[in-house]
Design an enzyme around this catalytic site. Structure first.
Site, PDB file in Angstrom:
ATOM      1  N   ASP A   6      12.658   5.491 -67.630  1.00  0.00           N
ATOM      2  CA  ASP A   6      11.606   5.894 -68.222  1.00  0.00           C
ATOM      3  C   ASP A   6      10.138   5.062 -67.583  1.00  0.00           C
ATOM      4  O   ASP A   6       9.263   5.288 -68.352  1.00  0.00           O
ATOM      5  CB  ASP A   6      12.118   5.677 -69.979  1.00  0.00           C
ATOM      6  CG  ASP A   6      12.953   7.161 -70.054  1.00  0.00           C
ATOM      7  OD1 ASP A   6      13.757   6.508 -71.005  1.00  0.00           O
ATOM      8  OD2 ASP A   6      12.429   8.009 -69.358  1.00  0.00           O
ATOM      9  N   HIS A  39      19.448  -0.765 -70.872  1.00  0.00           N
ATOM     10  CA  HIS A  39      20.144   0.477 -70.829  1.00  0.00           C
ATOM     11  C   HIS A  39      21.310   0.606 -71.141  1.00  0.00           C
ATOM     12  O   HIS A  39      22.346  -1.256 -70.723  1.00  0.00           O
ATOM     13  CB  HIS A  39      19.900   0.663 -68.811  1.00  0.00           C
ATOM     14  CG  HIS A  39      20.370   2.319 -69.479  1.00  0.00           C
ATOM     15  ND1 HIS A  39      21.939   2.679 -68.804  1.00  0.00           N
ATOM     16  CD2 HIS A  39      20.027   3.866 -68.785  1.00  0.00           C
ATOM     17  CE1 HIS A  39      21.865   3.768 -69.152  1.00  0.00           C
ATOM     18  NE2 HIS A  39      20.724   4.084 -68.567  1.00  0.00           N
TER      19      HIS A  39
HETATM   20  C1  SDX Z   1      17.924   6.787 -71.375  1.00  0.00           C
HETATM   21  O1  SDX Z   1      22.452   6.228 -71.500  1.00  0.00           O
HETATM   22  C2  SDX Z   1      21.421   6.623 -70.603  1.00  0.00           C
HETATM   23  O2  SDX Z   1      22.178   6.926 -69.855  1.00  0.00           O
HETATM   24  C3  SDX Z   1      20.130   7.154 -71.182  1.00  0.00           C
HETATM   25  C4  SDX Z   1      19.078   7.176 -69.914  1.00  0.00           C
HETATM   26  C5  SDX Z   1      19.567   9.226 -69.421  1.00  0.00           C
HETATM   27  O3  SDX Z   1      19.169   9.529 -68.454  1.00  0.00           O
HETATM   28  O4  SDX Z   1      20.264   9.780 -70.260  1.00  0.00           O
HETATM   29  O5  SDX Z   1      18.923   6.118 -68.755  1.00  0.00           O
HETATM   30  C6  SDX Z   1      18.130   7.382 -70.232  1.00  0.00           C
HETATM   31  O6  SDX Z   1      17.509   6.746 -72.490  1.00  0.00           O
HETATM   32  C7  SDX Z   1      17.308   4.867 -70.660  1.00  0.00           C
HETATM   33  C8  SDX Z   1      16.599   4.288 -71.715  1.00  0.00           C
HETATM   34  C9  SDX Z   1      15.291   4.630 -72.363  1.00  0.00           C
HETATM   35  N1  SDX Z   1      15.373   3.716 -73.320  1.00  0.00           N
HETATM   36  C10 SDX Z   1      14.366   2.852 -73.594  1.00  0.00           C
HETATM   37  O7  SDX Z   1      13.610   2.148 -72.641  1.00  0.00           O
HETATM   38  C11 SDX Z   1      13.753   2.041 -75.004  1.00  0.00           C
HETATM   39  C12 SDX Z   1      13.950   0.846 -75.162  1.00  0.00           C
HETATM   40  N2  SDX Z   1      14.917  -0.067 -74.519  1.00  0.00           N
HETATM   41  C13 SDX Z   1      16.658  -0.233 -75.547  1.00  0.00           C
HETATM   42  O8  SDX Z   1      16.085   0.073 -76.602  1.00  0.00           O
HETATM   43  C14 SDX Z   1      17.885  -0.385 -75.003  1.00  0.00           C
HETATM   44  O9  SDX Z   1      17.591  -1.003 -74.572  1.00  0.00           O
HETATM   45  C15 SDX Z   1      18.798   0.586 -74.498  1.00  0.00           C
HETATM   46  C16 SDX Z   1      18.650   1.133 -76.239  1.00  0.00           C
HETATM   47  C17 SDX Z   1      18.064   1.372 -73.651  1.00  0.00           C
HETATM   48  C18 SDX Z   1      20.478  -0.117 -74.969  1.00  0.00           C
HETATM   49  O10 SDX Z   1      20.584  -0.593 -76.095  1.00  0.00           O
HETATM   50  P1  SDX Z   1      21.825  -0.682 -76.002  1.00  0.00           P
HETATM   51  O11 SDX Z   1      22.869  -0.741 -74.825  1.00  0.00           O
HETATM   52  O12 SDX Z   1      22.525  -0.632 -77.709  1.00  0.00           O
HETATM   53  O13 SDX Z   1      21.311  -2.701 -76.734  1.00  0.00           O
HETATM   54  P2  SDX Z   1      21.139  -3.564 -77.610  1.00  0.00           P
HETATM   55  O14 SDX Z   1      19.834  -2.495 -77.957  1.00  0.00           O
HETATM   56  O15 SDX Z   1      22.470  -3.896 -78.587  1.00  0.00           O
HETATM   57  O16 SDX Z   1      20.771  -4.683 -76.266  1.00  0.00           O
HETATM   58  C19 SDX Z   1      21.260  -5.622 -76.102  1.00  0.00           C
HETATM   59  C20 SDX Z   1      19.994  -7.173 -76.276  1.00  0.00           C
HETATM   60  C21 SDX Z   1      19.932  -7.015 -78.090  1.00  0.00           C
HETATM   61  O17 SDX Z   1      19.004  -8.584 -78.608  1.00  0.00           O
HETATM   62  P3  SDX Z   1      20.385  -9.393 -78.707  1.00  0.00           P
HETATM   63  O18 SDX Z   1      21.013  -8.984 -79.749  1.00  0.00           O
HETATM   64  O19 SDX Z   1      21.896  -9.524 -78.324  1.00  0.00           O
HETATM   65  O20 SDX Z   1      19.801 -10.868 -78.786  1.00  0.00           O
HETATM   66  O21 SDX Z   1      19.048  -6.443 -75.273  1.00  0.00           O
HETATM   67  C22 SDX Z   1      18.101  -6.805 -76.142  1.00  0.00           C
HETATM   68  C23 SDX Z   1      18.316  -6.260 -78.100  1.00  0.00           C
HETATM   69  O22 SDX Z   1      17.496  -7.135 -78.991  1.00  0.00           O
HETATM   70  N3  SDX Z   1      17.386  -6.091 -75.508  1.00  0.00           N
HETATM   71  C24 SDX Z   1      16.000  -5.336 -75.110  1.00  0.00           C
HETATM   72  C25 SDX Z   1      15.741  -4.540 -75.192  1.00  0.00           C
HETATM   73  N4  SDX Z   1      16.663  -4.407 -74.575  1.00  0.00           N
HETATM   74  C26 SDX Z   1      17.542  -4.591 -75.307  1.00  0.00           C
HETATM   75  N5  SDX Z   1      15.170  -6.846 -76.159  1.00  0.00           N
HETATM   76  C27 SDX Z   1      13.570  -6.197 -75.387  1.00  0.00           C
HETATM   77  N6  SDX Z   1      13.191  -5.436 -75.037  1.00  0.00           N
HETATM   78  C28 SDX Z   1      14.068  -4.389 -74.316  1.00  0.00           C
HETATM   79  N7  SDX Z   1      14.114  -2.882 -73.842  1.00  0.00           N
END
Ligand code: SDX
Length: 432
Positions: free
Chosen positions: A366, A308
């Site tokens: 989710d 998140h």
């Molecule tokens: C919702 O914003 C909100 O409030 C949203 C929400 C709401 O109520 O409105 O809470 C609802 O959207 C919840 C999120 C649902 N999405 C997912 O579950 C999809 C999977 N999660 C991700 O794609 C990710 O965690 C995000 C999009 C939710 C957050 O992404 P960020 O904050 O941009 O973080 P990032 O992509 O920069 O990740 C940081 C690191 C990265 O690694 P590095 O580049 O630092 O090496 O963490 C890794 C990412 O690769 N990472 C993951 C991961 N999520 C982040 N690696 C594997 N699996 C994951 N799920």
């Protein structure tokens, strides 16, 4: 608000700029950088707005470090335990919990605005039966401004309230109509004598050919899920509604923009992606392989429902939903127990893994919600539509707050331009 300042010094010219600090009721202070470009000729740069406050808001607060979520100051755990979705709608819109008379009047107004224009209902016949329900809902909500002209004067508080009640009341009807169209079944009209969630369950599952008994656990589970999904401060879709609304467009179009943003798998589309992921994993023996894929930088696969932008601790909503999963599966949808067992095993293994620990990746809202929807007989393609139904009140509350704010102005971010420098047009016979 205090008058504390931060001083910024231009390393070349030595020019100084005082950045005023504003201290909030809860959470981090913010620095006003409004004069930055004018005084020092530079922009801030924050792709994804991870450290940027875009507005002043009184609606929802999240503490990502502590896993705290409050609506108008009330902790989500207390609202989940004691409130109802319709009461939470009133709270988000008006800022205070309603008196019995206020709640009764609000509930009555929502119940009596649930029907949609009959011509708008015919729009669904323009879609193929296999259109994704989110595509249908987005299109029909965007078309609402073509029908409800009498509530689009955004400078009139009375019009804004009529819009708010219509939008919150009609989104379940539109959602259910999309589902019925995908099934090739006749639409089921709303009934004013049913509660918000009971009405939705009836519109989703009743058929004209026989009587339908609404399951209380379905109503209870949806009411809880809707409370938990109702708002979440400046998330992607809410920020989209604010940005679209800041141009002065009609509110129905601003909400349609929010629905489009919610559809993405990184946002509200994740609940659908979680179930698809769990079904792809299949059984616990495959979990290690998928955790390895999620950690592999060269593999685009991510563990859906994990991580998140704000929560770097447990998403409090996921904790509540996981408990409700067990309750629902005890009553209905036992065949989905295997999905829950797989999700719980996946969570336990991931949370022991150094990669997830180091990056503070926990289950989000989710991760478990789809298991409940599936157990209630709602198809995966409708999961994000369910999220949109709940989040509509949050979008409406933020839109109202923005439109009523005298300091509000059209959103227009700047950029770091790295394109070609200035150059002259080359006639086509001079190009190599
Ligand atoms: C919702 O914003 C909100 O409030 C949203 C929400 C709401 O109520 O409105 O809470 C609802 O959207 C919840 C999120 C649902 N999405 C997912 O579950 C999809 C999977 N999660 C991700 O794609 C990710 O965690 C995000 C999009 C939710 C957050 O992404 P960020 O904050 O941009 O973080 P990032 O992509 O920069 O990740 C940081 C690191 C990265 O690694 P590095 O580049 O630092 O090496 O963490 C890794 C990412 O690769 N990472 C993951 C991961 N999520 C982040 N690696 C594997 N699996 C994951 N799920």
């Amino acid at each position: 608000m205090t008058d504390k300042h931060y001083t910024l010094i231009d390393p070349e010219s030595g020019a100084e700029l005082q950045l005023k600090r504003y201290d909030p009721t809860l959470g981090p202070s913010v620095l006003d950088i409004g004069a930055l470009y004018g005084k020092l000729g530079v922009f801030t740069h924050d792709p994804g707005f991870g450290a940027t406050s875009c507005c002043e808001s009184n609606i929802t607060f999240i503490d990502g470090e502590k896993g705290v979520l409050v609506y108008r100051g009330y902790p989500i755990e207390q609202l989940a335990e004691h409130s109802s979705f319709i009461e939470v709608c009133y709270l988000l819109l008006h800022g205070e919990l309603p008196t019995p008379a206020q709640l009764a009047a609000f509930d009555e107004s929502i119940r009596t605005h649930t029907m949609i224009n009959e011509t708008l209902l015919r729009f669904f016949n323009g879609f193929h039966h296999d259109a994704h329900p989110m595509a249908m809902v987005t299109g029909v909500v965007a078309s609402m401004s073509a029908f409800y002209h009498d509530s689009t004067n955004i400078s009139d508080p009375a019009d804004r309230e009529v819009f708010a009640h219509r939008m919150i009341a009609k989104i379940p009807t539109i959602a259910a109509a999309a589902y019925k169209h995908s099934l090739g079944q006749p639409f089921v009209y709303p009934k004013n004598d049913l509660s918000y969630c009971a009405n939705l369950v009836n519109m989703l599952f009743a058929v004209p050919s026989e009587s339908y008994e609404i399951k209380p656990i379905a109503v209870e589970a949806l009411d809880l899920l809707f409370i938990l999904h109702a708002d979440h401060e400046q998330n992607c879709s809410t920020s989209t509604v604010r940005l679209a609304g800041s141009s002065g467009t009609n509110p129905y179009s601003a909400i349609a923009a929010g629905i489009s943003a919610l559809w993405g798998p990184a946002h509200g589309g994740a609940n659908e992606a979680v179930i698809n992921m769990l079904e792809e994993i299949g059984d616990a023996s495959q979990i290690g392989k998928y955790i390895a894929k999620a950690k592999d930088k060269n593999d685009p696969f991510r563990l859906m429902g994990f991580g998140h932008r704000v929560y770097k601790n447990y998403d409090p909503r996921a904790t509540i939903i996981r408990k409700m999963c067990h309750r629902v599966l005890e009553t209905v949808g036992q065949e989905n127990a295997v999905l829950l067992e797989l999700a719980v095993e996946l969570e336990q293994l991931a949370l022991k893994d150094e990669y997830f620990i180091e990056k503070n990746l926990y289950p989000n809202v989710d991760f478990y919600s789809g298991i409940i929807y599936r157990a209630l007989g709602i198809p995966t393609s409708m999961f994000t539509v369910m999220f949109a139904i709940a989040r509509t009140v949050g979008w409406v509350a933020h839109w109202q707050e923005m439109v009523a704010d005298p300091k509000s102005r059209i959103g227009r971010p700047r950029q770091l331009y790295n394109g070609p420098g200035l150059r002259d047009y080359a006639p086509i016979n001079k190009r190599d």
